[in-house]
Design a protein around this motif. Structure first.
Motif, short mmCIF file in Angstrom:
data_model
loop_
_atom_site.label_atom_id
_atom_site.label_comp_id
_atom_site.label_asym_id
_atom_site.label_seq_id
_atom_site.Cartn_x
_atom_site.Cartn_y
_atom_site.Cartn_z
N GLU A 43 0.82 -1.20 0.00
CA GLU A 43 0.00 0.00 0.00
C GLU A 43 0.87 1.26 0.00
O GLU A 43 1.67 1.46 0.91
N THR A 44 0.66 2.12 -0.99
CA THR A 44 1.37 3.40 -0.99
C THR A 44 0.73 4.35 0.01
O THR A 44 1.37 5.30 0.48
N PHE A 45 -0.53 4.12 0.37
CA PHE A 45 -1.18 4.91 1.41
C PHE A 45 -2.03 4.02 2.32
O PHE A 45 -1.68 3.75 3.44
N CYS A 46 -3.15 3.55 1.86
CA CYS A 46 -4.10 2.66 2.56
C CYS A 46 -5.25 3.46 3.16
O CYS A 46 -5.31 3.72 4.37
N GLN A 47 -6.16 3.85 2.29
CA GLN A 47 -7.29 4.67 2.68
C GLN A 47 -8.21 3.97 3.68
O GLN A 47 -8.77 4.60 4.57
N THR A 48 -8.35 2.65 3.55
CA THR A 48 -9.26 1.95 4.46
C THR A 48 -8.78 2.01 5.91
O THR A 48 -9.59 1.98 6.83
N VAL A 49 -7.47 2.09 6.11
CA VAL A 49 -6.97 2.27 7.48
C VAL A 49 -7.46 3.59 8.05
O VAL A 49 -7.92 3.67 9.20
N GLN A 50 -7.39 4.66 7.24
CA GLN A 50 -7.89 5.96 7.71
C GLN A 50 -9.38 5.91 8.00
O GLN A 50 -9.85 6.52 8.98
N GLU A 51 -10.13 5.23 7.16
CA GLU A 51 -11.58 5.16 7.36
C GLU A 51 -11.92 4.38 8.62
O GLU A 51 -12.87 4.74 9.34
#
Length: 375
Positions: free
Chosen positions: A276-284
């Motif tokens: 993951e270059t970021f991982c949006q689901t972690v933020q959500e």
């Protein structure tokens, strides 16, 4: 300013590139900028384009063999035509690979500054799908991004990777999260009883079901007493995962408020993919007040404060995932503390705040171009 966003994916596609591109154009239009989106054609695109706040130019595309949910753009003159007709001040290239390369070339011919947003770990995908080709993938990434006035990386790990592989002019631009939609108040006890009728701890994964996500690492977690694994998403790996994860509940694709309700109803969120270059689901998940277990690699390193908002585990280690979940299952107060700290950590990371940072990057690029004397 007049901006053309050339993106490899756009709604109705459900992935990080599509979501980020939509949030970006919404913010730009909301701030008074004049935008056009260029994206591959997709099924139900006309319906989805009705929700976009600007004109969307669709180019011909084909489904990726073996992964029909992903469409790949075909060569088209529409990219250059859209940039020229819009009289763009700047071209934004979202995850440039195929369509973005044409956008980069067109911007160069027209003398328009280009900002490239790095979003996909192509080298990691090459390792996963081909078992080789990582060096070739980085050569491709370097050649594409070297032509941009600025490349924006979503995380510190991605920025270091780009610089280590010779990509010049790299900056940091993280992703925002909708803290109104994703919030602890969405927790739904009726949904929880449906998912875990015997009061099990609900452990969730949200994302594409594809080999690079390594969702099979949840197999040990499925075997824990008193734990119910819930998988949200779809993709080519789903049939195999339904066999590998006995007892797990597969909800398929969920979006919008329905997805937010699922997130907030989890006890623990687990992300398994190491690329993951970021991982949006972690933020959500963090915005939803849910403690996170994630690999200590890539984007999650910037997002998860180990021992404060969740737990970081060695990548590709099913036993470590299982043990982290087990440790959280035994301590509801710790889960609550991690969840509250996670929510507090992301409250300032709105799409508005992140979008304004992007406009700042645009402004710097335009100023740099003006500062260069004409040849």
């Amino acid at each position: 300013m007049r901006v053309v966003i050339v993106t490899e994916s756009f709604p109705p596609d459900v992935n990080g590139v599509a979501h980020c591109a939509l949030q970006t154009v919404r913010h730009l239009v909301g701030r008074g900028h004049d935008c056009v989106v260029v994206a591959p054609a997709a099924s139900a695109a006309d319906e989805a384009d009705g929700y976009a706040p600007c004109r969307v130019v669709r180019t011909p595309s084909l489904p990726l063999p073996g992964y029909p949910q992903v469409r790949v753009a075909l060569p088209s003159r529409r990219v250059a035509a859209a940039i020229a007709e819009h009289r763009a001040d700047l071209v934004h290239l979202a995850g440039p690979f195929v369509l973005g390369v044409r956008g980069m070339a067109a911007a160069a011919r027209l003398g328009v500054p280009a900002v490239a947003v790095y979003q996909t770990d192509l080298a990691g995908y090459a390792r996963t799908y081909m078992g080789a080709g990582e060096a070739a993938a980085w050569r491709r990434i370097r050649s594409v991004h070297a032509a941009a006035d600025l490349t924006l990386a979503p995380s510190s790990a991605a920025l270091r990777d780009l610089e280590a592989h010779g990509v010049p002019r790299v900056g940091l631009w993280p992703r925002g999260v909708d803290t109104v939609r994703f919030r602890p108040g969405r927790r739904d006890e009726t949904l929880r009883r449906a998912l875990a009728p015997n009061g099990e701890l609900i452990v969730g994964y949200v994302g594409r079901l594809a080999p690079e996500k390594q969702v099979e690492l949840l197999s040990g977690t499925c075997a824990l007493d008193g734990v119910r694994v819930v998988v949200v998403g779809d993709g080519p790996s789903r049939p195999g995962l339904e066999r590998t994860l006995p007892g797990a509940v597969f909800l398929g694709r969920r979006t919008g408020d329905e997805l937010a309700r699922v997130f907030a109803s989890l006890d623990v969120f687990v992300h398994t993919g190491p690329f993951e270059t970021f991982c949006q689901t972690v933020q959500e998940a963090m915005a939803s007040g849910v403690p996170v277990v994630a690999p200590a690699a890539g984007g999650p390193l910037d997002l998860v404060a180990h021992g404060r908002t969740g737990l970081l585990v060695p990548p590709r280690d099913a036993a470590a995932v299982r043990d982290a979940v087990w440790s959280l299952s035994a301590d509801p107060r710790l889960r609550g503390a991690y969840g509250a700290a996670g929510r507090a950590a992301v409250e300032g990371r709105t799409w508005a705040a992140v979008g304004d940072r992007l406009i700042g990057h645009y402004t710097d690029v335009l100023a740099s171009r003006k500062a260069v004397p004409a040849a």
